[in-house]
Design an enzyme around this catalytic site. Structure first.
Site, short mmCIF file in Angstrom:
data_model
loop_
_atom_site.label_atom_id
_atom_site.label_comp_id
_atom_site.label_asym_id
_atom_site.label_seq_id
_atom_site.Cartn_x
_atom_site.Cartn_y
_atom_site.Cartn_z
CE LYS A 127 49.35 38.00 42.47
NZ LYS A 127 49.22 38.43 41.04
CE1 TYR A 156 43.80 38.95 41.41
CE2 TYR A 156 44.05 36.68 42.15
CZ TYR A 156 44.58 37.95 41.95
OH TYR A 156 45.90 38.21 42.29
CG ASN A 201 52.02 39.33 38.79
OD1 ASN A 201 51.57 38.56 39.63
ND2 ASN A 201 51.26 40.22 38.16
CG HIS A 218 46.76 41.20 45.26
ND1 HIS A 218 46.01 41.57 44.17
CD2 HIS A 218 46.13 41.75 46.34
CE1 HIS A 218 44.96 42.29 44.57
NE2 HIS A 218 45.01 42.40 45.90
CD GLU A 278 41.77 43.29 47.12
OE1 GLU A 278 42.92 43.52 47.51
OE2 GLU A 278 41.39 43.48 45.93
P1 GDP Z 1 47.44 43.69 39.22
O1 GDP Z 1 46.44 44.56 39.93
O2 GDP Z 1 48.69 44.43 38.80
O3 GDP Z 1 47.79 42.44 39.99
O4 GDP Z 1 46.78 43.21 37.83
P2 GDP Z 1 45.25 42.86 37.45
O5 GDP Z 1 44.31 43.25 38.55
O6 GDP Z 1 45.01 43.42 36.10
O7 GDP Z 1 45.30 41.27 37.31
C1 GDP Z 1 45.32 40.48 38.47
C2 GDP Z 1 46.30 39.35 38.26
O8 GDP Z 1 45.86 38.51 37.21
C3 GDP Z 1 47.71 39.78 37.83
O9 GDP Z 1 48.53 40.21 38.88
C4 GDP Z 1 48.22 38.50 37.19
O10 GDP Z 1 48.63 37.56 38.20
C5 GDP Z 1 46.96 37.97 36.52
N1 GDP Z 1 46.88 38.38 35.12
C6 GDP Z 1 46.51 39.59 34.62
N2 GDP Z 1 46.58 39.60 33.27
C7 GDP Z 1 47.02 38.38 32.92
C8 GDP Z 1 47.31 37.76 31.66
O11 GDP Z 1 47.17 38.36 30.60
N3 GDP Z 1 47.75 36.46 31.70
C9 GDP Z 1 47.91 35.78 32.86
N4 GDP Z 1 48.35 34.49 32.81
N5 GDP Z 1 47.65 36.32 34.06
C10 GDP Z 1 47.21 37.60 34.09
MG MG Z 2 44.41 44.22 40.39
#
Ligand code: GDP
Ligand code: MG
Length: 160
Positions: free
Chosen positions: A20, A60, A123, A126, A137
């Site tokens: 990212k 997303y 973080n 991805h 993807e």
């Molecule tokens: P991943 O699969 O571990 O990347 O997590 P998810 O699919 O649940 O979410 C996708 C991305 O959205 C995450 O990697 C974060 O960059 C972002 N994200 C998820 N939850 C939050 C949140 O509560 N706050 C913020 N600012 N970003 C979030």
């Molecule tokens: Mg995810």
């Protein structure tokens, strides 16, 4: 005729990994790529890319009702990302393990997020969450001709 099974010549599971914008800005590209490289997976696609808004929203789309969605799209489109396709047996789940938990404060030490990040909203990387999403993807982020079929020289030393 004897048929020899050569695992490194078979098409295996694929995942989409993306460094990212924070990972690129913080100079972590080499560090992150090397974790997947050293593990023994095969890279089949790699590019530095500025993600347009629509692509970020499509990638997303499952999260588009979340309150953090606009911030997430702003984050992903804020600078160049490194797009990668990786291939290997079990690569989807294994890459998720190497990446660590979504919240870097909960991610185990030794994982990418556990070692290199502190906030969910920054973080650094991805990884696809299923083989189906891996395919989806990769097709979304790469054009045909941008992916590379090859056999790493080390394949017989990784796969019996
Ligand atoms: P991943 O699969 O571990 O990347 O997590 P998810 O699919 O649940 O979410 C996708 C991305 O959205 C995450 O990697 C974060 O960059 C972002 N994200 C998820 N939850 C939050 C949140 O509560 N706050 C913020 N600012 N970003 C979030
Ligand atoms: Mg995810």
């Amino acid at each position: 005729k004897r048929r020899i099974f050569l695992p490194h010549l078979q098409k295996m599971e694929e995942t989409y990994i993306m460094i990212k914008p924070d990972g690129v800005q913080r100079g972590l590209v080499g560090e992150i790529i090397s974790r997947f490289e050293k593990k023994g997976f095969k890279m089949t696609g790699l590019k530095l890319f500025k993600c347009p808004q629509e692509l970020a929203e499509e990638h997303y789309k499952d999260l588009n009702s979340k309150p953090f969605f606009p911030k997430l799209i702003g984050y992903i489109t804020s600078g160049p990302v490194v797009c990668m396709a990786w291939e290997g047996d079990g690569v989807v789940a294994s890459a998720r393990k190497l990446i660590g938990a979504t919240n870097p404060l909960q991610a185990e030490p030794g994982t990418i997020r556990g070692d290199l990040a502190v906030q969910t909203g920054r973080n650094v990387v991805h990884g696809s969450d299923s083989p189906e999403n891996g395919k989806r993807e990769i097709a979304l982020w790469f054009k045909e001709g941008e992916l590379c079929e090859w056999t790493p020289a080390q394949a017989p030393w990784l796969l019996e």
